[in-house]
Design a protein around this motif. Sequence first.
Motif, mmCIF file in Angstrom:
data_model
loop_
_atom_site.group_PDB
_atom_site.id
_atom_site.type_symbol
_atom_site.label_atom_id
_atom_site.label_comp_id
_atom_site.label_asym_id
_atom_site.label_seq_id
_atom_site.Cartn_x
_atom_site.Cartn_y
_atom_site.Cartn_z
ATOM 1 N N THR A 109 -51.601 -11.873 11.590
ATOM 2 C CA THR A 109 -51.355 -13.257 11.784
ATOM 3 C C THR A 109 -52.525 -14.072 11.850
ATOM 4 O OG1 THR A 109 -50.740 -13.500 14.064
ATOM 5 C CG2 THR A 109 -48.956 -12.958 12.576
ATOM 6 N N CYS A 113 -55.982 -16.948 9.203
ATOM 7 C CA CYS A 113 -56.364 -18.171 9.517
ATOM 8 C C CYS A 113 -57.814 -18.391 9.490
ATOM 9 C CB CYS A 113 -55.778 -19.050 10.504
ATOM 10 S SG CYS A 113 -54.016 -19.356 10.271
ATOM 11 N N GLN A 114 -58.632 -17.092 9.685
ATOM 12 C CA GLN A 114 -60.028 -17.124 10.066
ATOM 13 C C GLN A 114 -60.915 -17.690 8.527
ATOM 14 O OE1 GLN A 114 -61.156 -16.458 13.385
ATOM 15 N NE2 GLN A 114 -58.835 -16.844 13.319
ATOM 16 N N THR A 115 -61.925 -18.102 8.888
ATOM 17 C CA THR A 115 -62.775 -18.246 8.059
ATOM 18 C C THR A 115 -64.228 -17.689 7.569
ATOM 19 O OG1 THR A 115 -63.905 -20.351 9.402
ATOM 20 C CG2 THR A 115 -61.990 -20.907 7.775
ATOM 21 N N TYR A 248 -53.883 -12.370 3.342
ATOM 22 C CA TYR A 248 -55.074 -12.653 3.771
ATOM 23 C C TYR A 248 -56.406 -11.869 3.073
ATOM 24 C CZ TYR A 248 -55.486 -8.403 6.993
ATOM 25 O OH TYR A 248 -55.413 -7.168 7.593
ATOM 26 N N PRO A 358 -52.174 -24.961 1.193
ATOM 27 C CA PRO A 358 -52.746 -24.633 2.450
ATOM 28 C C PRO A 358 -52.977 -25.677 3.580
ATOM 29 C CG PRO A 358 -54.188 -23.223 0.918
ATOM 30 C CD PRO A 358 -53.384 -24.327 0.126
ATOM 31 N N ALA A 362 -50.625 -26.670 6.815
ATOM 32 C CA ALA A 362 -51.236 -26.545 7.962
ATOM 33 C C ALA A 362 -51.149 -27.698 8.398
ATOM 34 C CB ALA A 362 -52.814 -26.331 7.876
ATOM 35 N N TYR A 369 -50.146 -23.510 13.123
ATOM 36 C CA TYR A 369 -51.395 -23.258 12.441
ATOM 37 C C TYR A 369 -52.608 -23.233 13.636
ATOM 38 C CZ TYR A 369 -55.892 -24.663 10.285
ATOM 39 O OH TYR A 369 -57.459 -24.550 10.040
ATOM 40 N N LEU A 373 -54.757 -20.274 14.615
ATOM 41 C CA LEU A 373 -56.388 -20.571 14.292
ATOM 42 C C LEU A 373 -57.098 -20.180 15.486
ATOM 43 C CD1 LEU A 373 -58.945 -21.520 12.595
ATOM 44 C CD2 LEU A 373 -58.065 -23.655 13.602
#
Length: 457
Positions: A109, A113-115, A248, A358, A362, A369, A373
């Motif tokens: 999970t 949400c990681q960039t 992901y 997305p 969010a 979210y 995050l």
Amino acid sequence: MLYENIFAGVSGKAEASFVFLGAEVHALTTIAILLFIGAMGKSAQFFLHTWLPDAMEGPTPVSALIHAATMVTAGVFMVVRLSPIFEAAPSALMLVTIVGGTTAFFAATVGLCQTDIKRVIAYSTCSQLGYMFFAAGVGAYSVAIFHLMTHAFFKALLFLGSGSVIHGMSDEQDMRKMGGIWKKMPITYGTMWIGSLALAGIGIPGLIGFAGFYSKDAILESAFGAGTGVGQYAFWLGIAAAFLTALYSWRLILMTFHGPTRASPEIFAKVHESKLVVTVPLIVLAIGAIAAGFLAKDLFFGDGIEVFKRAMIPMAPLKHAIEAAHHTPIWVKWLPLIVALAGIACAYIAYAWKKDLPGRIAERFRPIYLFLLNKWYFDELYDRIFVKFAFFIGRGLWKSGDGALIDGMGPDGIASAARNLALRASALQSGYLYHYAFAILIGVAGFVTYYALVLAG
């Protein structure tokens, strides 16, 4: 020989207990739980996982070694190697299963949400380690090592692939500033696809698949076949994690390689494929990510398992979970593939066709979210509970203990007293004769008084 001596004594201590804080506790269960807590820290399991994503800050080849090789998988190996102790502690095995299943889902999970491209893969490592642990927890020790082995290929491939991307993008790691580079880096792109297919466990049951397909499906089937409550818990969380893993993984591929570029024109103009020193290892690892599962499946999950059992875990009986895994219902065998394909489809919908989706999700589910995050707010929680408390204790010991008590009563205090006495004594050094005569008289009076008191006593 040391292991043999330890394992030989397990049966004789099966009922041993001791008193701790007024309560009688089972000795082997306590030993197994304490060993597992050490493995949780080593292999970044839930609650003790926070160091692992930060371990990818160094050079990418180092990250690949840490995340794919012995650094983090040592905890899994230890649990498997000491399986005779865990076999004598069913409660400890239940804990291993619960923590492993929870970690597999939790890390998936967060990775969603990681960039940072490497941070996504780092949380993927954490999730895959969870799979290995709950395989060991249900007694499928050989299957846990099977996934450890296949995972080494595709996770090293993904990390080195991400390093190739970062190098080609002039050290940029934020996927929001990438895109549109697949034609400029075809070898990296192709091998990243292979690594992602292996990580997602794509394959056709009964036929053929990528490396992760054989080991991950064996884990899920073993958890279901265990027929226990904790096994079902791990199975369903593993299924959910399989969906999120595919989602992901293709989010990473689509954001990194596809669509119009979001990089600056200067950086995009310099994007290039890596040299042979990078692409050759990528190709070699890609071959392992394709073939390792098929080549080793019989040794870890088939007819050759007895060889593994004699070599690795001679004291542990072959648990029924592995045998039952071969006879699970057909939907159990197909479900991991179905959810993985669903995850890939969702990624294409959200990051290729409806790119505003997305952001809308969010905004619509902002608390969830932000929760994901911020990694379930573990960093903030630990900062408040441990870091700030440690600073408070340290500052108190520094100011009150070291400064006021030790230095104040010791060196600083003695020095201060000597300085004060010296200052007062220096006041008598005025140069006037009557001041010195007065001091001499005071001294004589003091000596006379002292001796008179001594003689009187």
